[in-house]
Design a protein around this motif. Sequence first.
Motif, PDB file in Angstrom:
ATOM      1  N   CYS A  15       0.834  -1.203   0.000  1.00 42.17           N
ATOM      2  CA  CYS A  15       0.000   0.000   0.000  1.00 42.17           C
ATOM      3  C   CYS A  15       0.865   1.249   0.000  1.00 42.17           C
ATOM      4  O   CYS A  15       0.549   2.232  -0.671  1.00 42.17           O
ATOM      5  CB  CYS A  15      -0.934  -0.003   1.202  1.00 42.17           C
ATOM      6  N   GLU A  16       1.944   1.223   0.754  1.00 49.32           N
ATOM      7  CA  GLU A  16       2.842   2.372   0.782  1.00 49.32           C
ATOM      8  C   GLU A  16       3.493   2.579  -0.580  1.00 49.32           C
ATOM      9  O   GLU A  16       3.619   3.705  -1.056  1.00 49.32           O
ATOM     10  CB  GLU A  16       3.917   2.164   1.843  1.00 49.32           C
ATOM     11  N   ALA A  17       3.883   1.488  -1.233  1.00 48.81           N
ATOM     12  CA  ALA A  17       4.504   1.588  -2.557  1.00 48.81           C
ATOM     13  C   ALA A  17       3.517   2.124  -3.593  1.00 48.81           C
ATOM     14  O   ALA A  17       3.892   2.859  -4.510  1.00 48.81           O
ATOM     15  CB  ALA A  17       5.029   0.231  -2.994  1.00 48.81           C
ATOM     16  N   ALA A  18       2.243   1.758  -3.448  1.00 46.17           N
ATOM     17  CA  ALA A  18       1.226   2.211  -4.403  1.00 46.17           C
ATOM     18  C   ALA A  18       0.661   3.580  -4.044  1.00 46.17           C
ATOM     19  O   ALA A  18      -0.081   4.170  -4.831  1.00 46.17           O
ATOM     20  CB  ALA A  18       0.092   1.190  -4.467  1.00 46.17           C
ATOM     21  N   GLY A  19       0.959   4.067  -2.851  1.00 42.94           N
ATOM     22  CA  GLY A  19       0.436   5.362  -2.428  1.00 42.94           C
ATOM     23  C   GLY A  19      -1.009   5.298  -1.991  1.00 42.94           C
ATOM     24  O   GLY A  19      -1.757   6.261  -2.160  1.00 42.94           O
ATOM     25  N   VAL A  20      -1.405   4.164  -1.426  1.00 47.06           N
ATOM     26  CA  VAL A  20      -2.778   3.944  -0.989  1.00 47.06           C
ATOM     27  C   VAL A  20      -2.760   3.657   0.509  1.00 47.06           C
ATOM     28  O   VAL A  20      -1.879   2.953   1.001  1.00 47.06           O
ATOM     29  CB  VAL A  20      -3.397   2.731  -1.733  1.00 47.06           C
ATOM     30  N   SER A  21      -3.721   4.190   1.239  1.00 44.00           N
ATOM     31  CA  SER A  21      -3.785   3.895   2.667  1.00 44.00           C
ATOM     32  C   SER A  21      -4.308   2.473   2.871  1.00 44.00           C
ATOM     33  O   SER A  21      -5.007   1.920   2.015  1.00 44.00           O
ATOM     34  CB  SER A  21      -4.703   4.885   3.378  1.00 44.00           C
ATOM     35  N   ARG A  22      -3.955   1.887   3.999  1.00 41.36           N
ATOM     36  CA  ARG A  22      -4.436   0.532   4.281  1.00 41.36           C
ATOM     37  C   ARG A  22      -5.950   0.500   4.405  1.00 41.36           C
ATOM     38  O   ARG A  22      -6.606  -0.417   3.920  1.00 41.36           O
ATOM     39  CB  ARG A  22      -3.807   0.002   5.566  1.00 41.36           C
TER      40      ARG A  22
END
Length: 88
Positions: A15-22
């Motif tokens: 999620c961090e790599a994709a820029g999305v919150s968990r």
Amino acid sequence: MIEKYQFQRMVSVLCEAAGVSRSGYYRYWSHSAIHRRMQKEQRDEEISLHVRRAFQLKKRNKGARSIKMTLEGQYQIVWNLKRIPTDK
């Protein structure tokens, strides 16, 4: 990727790599979100069917305005011009 490669503890990293919150990731895969997306796809498919039918009426090409008028006149469907997709 998580389901395909069985990355159970990698959700945070991916999620961090994709820029999305968990929380956004889990909300996307929630039952209600999946159900909403399916309903939207069905509505879009119905709209597409009506637009194709109006576009092919009388075997002539039409623009968005002509399709809108055909939908209103022939099928009694009143839609905003912005709702009619321009790609056929």
